[in-house]
Design a protein around this motif. Structure first.
Motif, PDB file in Angstrom:
ATOM      1  N   LEU A  21       0.831  -1.203   0.000  1.00  0.00           N
ATOM      2  CA  LEU A  21       0.000   0.000   0.000  1.00  0.00           C
ATOM      3  C   LEU A  21       0.866   1.253   0.000  1.00  0.00           C
ATOM      4  O   LEU A  21       0.604   2.211  -0.738  1.00  0.00           O
ATOM      5  N   LYS A  22       1.881   1.236   0.830  1.00  0.00           N
ATOM      6  CA  LYS A  22       2.771   2.397   0.929  1.00  0.00           C
ATOM      7  C   LYS A  22       3.492   2.650  -0.398  1.00  0.00           C
ATOM      8  O   LYS A  22       3.803   3.797  -0.748  1.00  0.00           O
ATOM      9  N   LEU A  24       2.311   2.437  -3.352  1.00  0.00           N
ATOM     10  CA  LEU A  24       1.432   2.891  -4.436  1.00  0.00           C
ATOM     11  C   LEU A  24       1.663   4.352  -4.784  1.00  0.00           C
ATOM     12  O   LEU A  24       1.404   4.783  -5.902  1.00  0.00           O
ATOM     13  N   ASN A  27       0.582   9.805  -2.000  1.00  0.00           N
ATOM     14  CA  ASN A  27      -0.739  10.203  -1.500  1.00  0.00           C
ATOM     15  C   ASN A  27      -1.502   9.037  -0.884  1.00  0.00           C
ATOM     16  O   ASN A  27      -2.675   9.177  -0.534  1.00  0.00           O
ATOM     17  N   ILE A  28      -0.865   7.872  -0.757  1.00  0.00           N
ATOM     18  CA  ILE A  28      -1.485   6.717  -0.111  1.00  0.00           C
ATOM     19  C   ILE A  28      -0.833   6.527   1.253  1.00  0.00           C
ATOM     20  O   ILE A  28       0.376   6.321   1.340  1.00  0.00           O
ATOM     21  N   VAL A  29      -1.614   6.620   2.313  1.00  0.00           N
ATOM     22  CA  VAL A  29      -1.079   6.496   3.677  1.00  0.00           C
ATOM     23  C   VAL A  29      -1.799   5.358   4.380  1.00  0.00           C
ATOM     24  O   VAL A  29      -2.960   5.487   4.759  1.00  0.00           O
ATOM     25  N   PRO A  30      -1.145   4.204   4.546  1.00  0.00           N
ATOM     26  CA  PRO A  30      -1.786   3.094   5.269  1.00  0.00           C
ATOM     27  C   PRO A  30      -2.008   3.456   6.736  1.00  0.00           C
ATOM     28  O   PRO A  30      -1.127   4.025   7.387  1.00  0.00           O
ATOM     29  N   THR A  66      -4.378  -1.086 -10.551  1.00  0.00           N
ATOM     30  CA  THR A  66      -3.314  -0.465  -9.768  1.00  0.00           C
ATOM     31  C   THR A  66      -2.484   0.508 -10.602  1.00  0.00           C
ATOM     32  O   THR A  66      -2.011   1.529 -10.090  1.00  0.00           O
ATOM     33  N   VAL A  69      -3.322   4.071 -10.268  1.00  0.00           N
ATOM     34  CA  VAL A  69      -2.846   4.739  -9.048  1.00  0.00           C
ATOM     35  C   VAL A  69      -1.370   5.089  -9.172  1.00  0.00           C
ATOM     36  O   VAL A  69      -0.934   6.170  -8.773  1.00  0.00           O
ATOM     37  N   ARG A  70      -0.611   4.164  -9.743  1.00  0.00           N
ATOM     38  CA  ARG A  70       0.839   4.388  -9.830  1.00  0.00           C
ATOM     39  C   ARG A  70       1.188   5.479 -10.845  1.00  0.00           C
ATOM     40  O   ARG A  70       2.211   6.145 -10.726  1.00  0.00           O
TER      41      ARG A  70
END
Length: 396
Positions: A21-22, A24, A27-30, A66, A69-70
Motif C-alpha cells: 500500500l505504501k 502505491l 498520496n497513499i497512507v496506510p 493499480t 494509481v501508480r
C-alpha cells in the motif's frame, strides 16, 4: 501471492500488504488498526519494509487497476485544448438531458446513450473507447452518472485517446424532474401508467420509469468537480418552455377536506358511508357558479389491496357529487402503502398534474384548497394555496 511473499521474506502477510500500500504513491497512507502489541510491532515493520519491483508487480497483478494509481493523473491527462471533446451530461432522470444534448448533436457530436444502446453505464464507456479507436473525436453522453466512479470510466476512456472531457450538470430539482417525467408520460401514453404498465412500457419508452429511479439518483449523487479530470463543470438550470396555452381555471383539492366516513373509517367505504364536512357544499357551489372546474383527488388503497371494488370506489364519488349538488371530476390512486411505486400517490404530483393537463387548466388562474401540509404540494403544481379551514369556514 501475499502468503508466498511473506514466506520468502520471513514476514507476516499484513506486513506485505502495508508495504505494498505504501508503495502505491506518496498520496497513499496506510493506517493500520492494531489491537495487540505484536500486531502493532508488525505494523511498524510493514511501514519500514520496501518491496522490490518484481514483488510489487506480483502484488499489482491482484488488482489490474493499480496502474491507474501508480501513474499520476496529471501525466495521463490530455491538454485542455487538445482536438476533440467528450461531453458528459448528468442530472436526474427526467431532468431534460436529452433536450440539452440535441444542441451538441446538431453540432455533429456523436451521441452515446444507454436508452438507445441498452446495457450498463460501463458498456457505454467501452462503446466510447471503440468509437475513439476508429478516429471519432466529438461525443456526448447524456445519462445519469450520479457517482464519480461512473464518470471516471468515461474520463479514462477519453484520456487514453488524448481527448479532454467536460461535464455539463443539469441542476434540475427533484420536484421539477418529477413534473417533467409525468408530463412526458401523459403526452406519450395518455394517462399515468400503473406499476405493471411501466414495467411493460420501459423496454420501448425509457421515460416510463417509477419514482424510485429519481430517489436512487438523489441517494447516490456525488456532485461533479473539476478535480475529477474535467476541463470544466458547467451548471445548467432547467428552462421551462411554453407549450399549448391553457386558459381554464379550476379548484383542485383532495377529498379528505370535503368528506368523511360516517362509520369512522379512514374514508367512506360505500356510498351510504359518505358524509360531507360542514360548509363544503356552499363553498364549492359558489366556485362552480363563478366558472371554476372542480377537480378532486383521493387515495383509495383499499382498491389496490382487493378490499374494495373499483365500481364501489367510483360510486362514493358519485354520491359525493349528489350531496354537494355540483359536478366534481374525481381521480384516485388505488395503490397501497410502502415505497412509491406509482406517480399518483401523494406527495407525488401525478394525479393533480394529470387533471390540470387534461382540463387545460392555467395554474395561475386557479386554486388549491387543502390542509396546511399541502402548501408545498400546491407550490409544486404552480397553484396558489388556501387552507381548507379558511375556505370552508366562511361558508359555515
Amino acid at each position: 501471492v501475499v502468503a508466498a511473499l511473506a514466506s520468502e521474506l520471513g514476514r507476516q502477510p499484513a506486513e506485505i500488504l502495508l508495504a505494498w500500500l505504501k508503495s502505491l504513491g506518496p498520496n497513499i497512507v496506510p493506517i493500520p488498526g492494531a489491537s495487540r502489541p505484536e500486531t502493532a510491532e508488525g505494523a511498524a515493520r510493514g511501514q519500514l519494509l520496501t518491496l522490490d519491483g518484481a514483488m510489487r508487480a506480483r502484488m499489482d497483478q491482484l488488482l489490474p487497476t493499480t496502474h491507474l494509481v501508480r501513474t499520476r493523473r496529471e501525466d495521463r491527462r490530455p491538454p485542455d485544448d487538445a482536438r476533440g471533446e467528450v461531453v458528459l451530461i448528468m442530472g436526474y432522470p427526467g431532468a431534460g438531458k436529452s433536450t440539452l444534448a440535441r444542441s451538441l448533436i446538431d453540432a455533429s457530436y456523436r451521441r452515446l446513450n444507454r436508452d438507445e444502446m441498452g446495457g450498463k453505464l460501463r458498456g457505454l464507456a467501452r462503446a466510447l473507447e471503440s468509437e475513439l479507436q476508429q478516429g471519432g473525436r466529438h461525443f456526448v453522453l447524456d445519462n445519469t452518472y450520479p457517482t464519480r466512479r461512473a464518470r471516471n470510466d468515461v474520463i479514462e476512456a477519453a484520456w487514453r485517446h488524448g481527448v479532454p472531457a467536460r461535464c455539463v450538470w443539469l441542476t434540475t430539482s427533484l420536484e421539477q424532474s418529477q413534473l417533467n417525467t409525468i408530463r412526458r408520460m401523459l403526452r406519450r401514453h395518455g394517462h399515468l401508467l400503473s406499476p405493471e404498465e411501466m414495467k411493460m412500457a420501459n423496454t420501448e419508452d425509457p421515460n416510463a420509469f417509477p419514482p424510485r429511479a429519481q430517489f436512487d439518483f438523489r441517494r447516490k449523487l456525488e456532485p461533479p468537480v473539476v478535480e475529477e479530470g474535467f476541463t470544466r463543470v458547467d451548471l445548467v438550470d432547467f428552462e421551462a418552455h411554453a407549450t399549448d396555452a391553457y386558459d381554464r381555471r379550476a379548484v383542485l383539492f383532495d377529498f379528505d377536506v370535503v368528506w368523511k366516513s360516517r362509520s369512522g373509517g379512514r374514508s367512506p367505504r360505500d356510498p351510504e358511508d359518505v358524509e360531507l364536512l360542514p360548509g363544503r357544499a356552499a363553498a364549492l357551489g359558489r366556485f362552480a357558479t363563478d366558472g371554476y372546474q372542480l377537480l378532486g383527488t383521493a387515495w383509495r388503497p383499499e382498491v389496490g389491496a382487493g378490499k374494495m371494488a373499483p365500481d364501489l370506489a367510483e360510486a362514493c364519488f358519485v354520491r359525493a357529487n349528489e350531496l354537494l349538488g355540483v359536478k366534481i371530476v374525481a381521480s384516485y390512486c388505488p395503490h397501497t402503502t410502502g415505497p412509491s411505486i406509482c406517480w399518483c400517490r401523494r406527495p407525488l404530483p401525478g394525479l393533480g398534474l394529470a387533471l390540470l393537463e387534461r382540463h387545460r387548466v392555467d395554474p395561475a388562474k386557479s386554486l388549491y384548497i387543502g390542509k396546511q401540509t399541502d402548501e408545498s404540494h400546491a407550490a409544486r403544481l404552480g397553484l396558489p394555496f388556501e387552507a381548507a379551514e379558511t375556505t370552508f369556514r366562511r361558508s359555515v
